[in-house]
Design an enzyme around this catalytic site. Structure first.
Site, mmCIF file in Angstrom:
data_model
loop_
_atom_site.group_PDB
_atom_site.id
_atom_site.type_symbol
_atom_site.label_atom_id
_atom_site.label_comp_id
_atom_site.label_asym_id
_atom_site.label_seq_id
_atom_site.Cartn_x
_atom_site.Cartn_y
_atom_site.Cartn_z
ATOM 1 N N GLY A 150 -28.880 14.722 -67.061
ATOM 2 C CA GLY A 150 -28.269 13.846 -68.060
ATOM 3 C C GLY A 150 -26.782 14.125 -68.216
ATOM 4 N N ARG A 206 -32.679 28.231 -63.394
ATOM 5 C CA ARG A 206 -31.728 28.190 -64.524
ATOM 6 C C ARG A 206 -31.307 29.585 -64.970
ATOM 7 N NH1 ARG A 206 -34.193 22.933 -67.613
ATOM 8 N NH2 ARG A 206 -32.805 21.480 -66.578
ATOM 9 N N LYS A 225 -34.925 3.125 -61.924
ATOM 10 C CA LYS A 225 -34.429 1.988 -62.710
ATOM 11 C C LYS A 225 -32.920 1.775 -62.661
ATOM 12 C CE LYS A 225 -38.040 2.028 -66.164
ATOM 13 N NZ LYS A 225 -38.347 2.287 -67.558
ATOM 14 N N GLY A 233 -32.171 15.097 -61.863
ATOM 15 C CA GLY A 233 -33.422 15.832 -61.709
ATOM 16 C C GLY A 233 -34.155 15.607 -60.403
#
Ligand code: AMP
Length: 394
Positions: free
Chosen positions: A376, A35, A197, A353
């Protein structure tokens, strides 16, 4: 696009929202500099243009001022990565920061303390945003990882800069590359969705129906589809309350002419462990007491074939429990297919991720077209949402 090139940074103080939410070990050492490296081009460009850089970020989820979450721990590493000295101020608002900002010279870098030491940051407090806004002549948002949040430093602050605000190079690159999948994509377009999921990917599935030709499903979420269709999935991961939704997705895909591909076979295990006994069975014939933890070899071949025919590829989520070597093969094989398709001229975007962790772990990161840094934020863009951090720049 309002980017760095629209501004003259000479003698200007650039207030840059970066995403330095980096992992630390018990000694508070940075264990992954990705990052920091990602923000380097923006900071370098501004310094080279004769400006100075005031960096603000959050780190972790502190409850109030907690020294273990201090950005002071990372100042030396930021300096090493940027190759310039970095001064750290132990607050992000107040007199100490005012002094440091007033004394900053051209070419210098100042790192402010963790924004989330103040609950006002996440609350999107306008007074706090105004205090932060005092520190810069130009506001630059380069924090893609938090661009989907309407926090003080990521969105609310922008109103205090009227025209003096822009995207940093990283955020600009993210918007352009995700746009390549969503708007000007070459056909056939294939989305590969895996991970645990359905519930976390449903928004993406619904938004991309009009943009893709194929949706390849793998990972934990495939078993909910299989059970919904009457298959036996043993003890595999399943969201029972999403079975209806799974059937609706399959129906909608038919209406829209999108081909949804479900695994044909699966690697099953008698325990959630790398030491478990394994077998390969048809996806809908998993015995009780066993669970599917990876796609099987027939699925690998079928999926790789579709990927090789594709001109635009989006990959989000692993095909199995890739963290355990025994169940990593499906994810690795699909990674190979994506790399080959990319070498053949396809555009491939990897994000989220765990897919990013997988491409790095297996050494594919340099051989796909673009690896998105924000899980996200990328998902929300793919869901068709306008990110507050992006909207605020205008
Ligand atoms: P997500 O964050 O939703 O992308 O999910 C990623 C996680 O899903 C990874 O940690 C994988 O280990 C896990 N996963 C993938 N396939 C399976 C599976 N068949 N059963 C259980 N977990 C899985």
């Amino acid at each position: 696009m309002k980017n760095l090139s629209k501004f003259n940074f000479k003698n200007k103080k650039a207030l840059i929202r970066v995403d330095f939410n980096v992992p630390l070990n018990d000694q508070f050492e940075v264990t992954d500099t990705t990052r920091i490296l990602a923000a380097k081009p923006t900071i370098e460009t501004i310094l080279k243009a004769g400006g100075s850089a005031i960096l603000m970020s959050h780190l972790g989820r502190p409850k109030g001022k907690d020294a273990s979450f201090s950005l002071g721990h990372i100042a030396a590493k930021v300096s090493e990565v940027l190759g310039v000295p970095v001064k750290f101020v132990s607050d992000c608002v107040g007199d100490e920061v005012r002094d440091a900002v007033q004394n900053i010279q051209v070419g210098e870098v100042l790192l402010l303390e963790n924004l989330r030491f103040y609950p006002e940051e996440k609350a999107g407090d306008i007074t706090f945003a105004k205090q932060l806004a005092e520190w810069g002549d130009i506001y630059v948002n380069d924090a893609f990882g938090t661009a989907h949040r309407a926090h003080a430093s990521t969105a609310i602050i922008a109103q205090f800069f009227e025209n003096n605000k822009c995207f940093g190079l990283l955020l600009e690159k993210e918007i352009l590359n995700i746009g390549k999948v969503l708007t000007d994509s070459k056909k056939p377009v294939t989305a590969i969705l895996g991970g645990a999921k359905i519930s976390s990917k449903i928004g993406v599935i619904e938004n991309i129906f009009d943009k893709v030709d194929h949706i390849i499903i793998g990972g934990g979420m495939s078993y909910t589809f299989i059970k919904a269709q009457g298959g036996d999935i043993g003890n595999s991961l399943c969201e029972d309350d999403k079975m209806e939704l799974a059937l609706e997705i399959l129906e909608k895909a038919k209406e829209k002419g999108v081909k949804i591909h479900l695994p044909l076979d699966t690697v099953i295990a008698d325990a959630f462990s790398n030491d478990a006994n394994t077998e390969i069975v048809p996806i809908d014939e998993i015995p009780d007491g066993w669970m599917g933890l990876d796609i099987g070899p027939k699925t690998e071949i079928a999926y790789s074939f579709i990927i090789m025919q594709s001109k635009t590829i989006l990959w989000n989520g692993p095909m199995g429990v890739f963290e355990m070597p025994k169940f990593a093969k499906g994810t690795i094989e699909l990674g190979h297919a994506i790399v080959d398709a990319t070498a053949d001229g396809a555009f491939s975007l990897v994000g989220g991720g765990d897919s990013v962790a997988a491409v790095k772990q297996f050494g594919f990161a340099d051989r796909v077209s673009y690896v998105s840094t924000g899980g996200g934020a990328m998902l929300e863009m793919l869901e068709g949402k306008i990110l507050p951090g992006v909207a605020a720049i205008g």
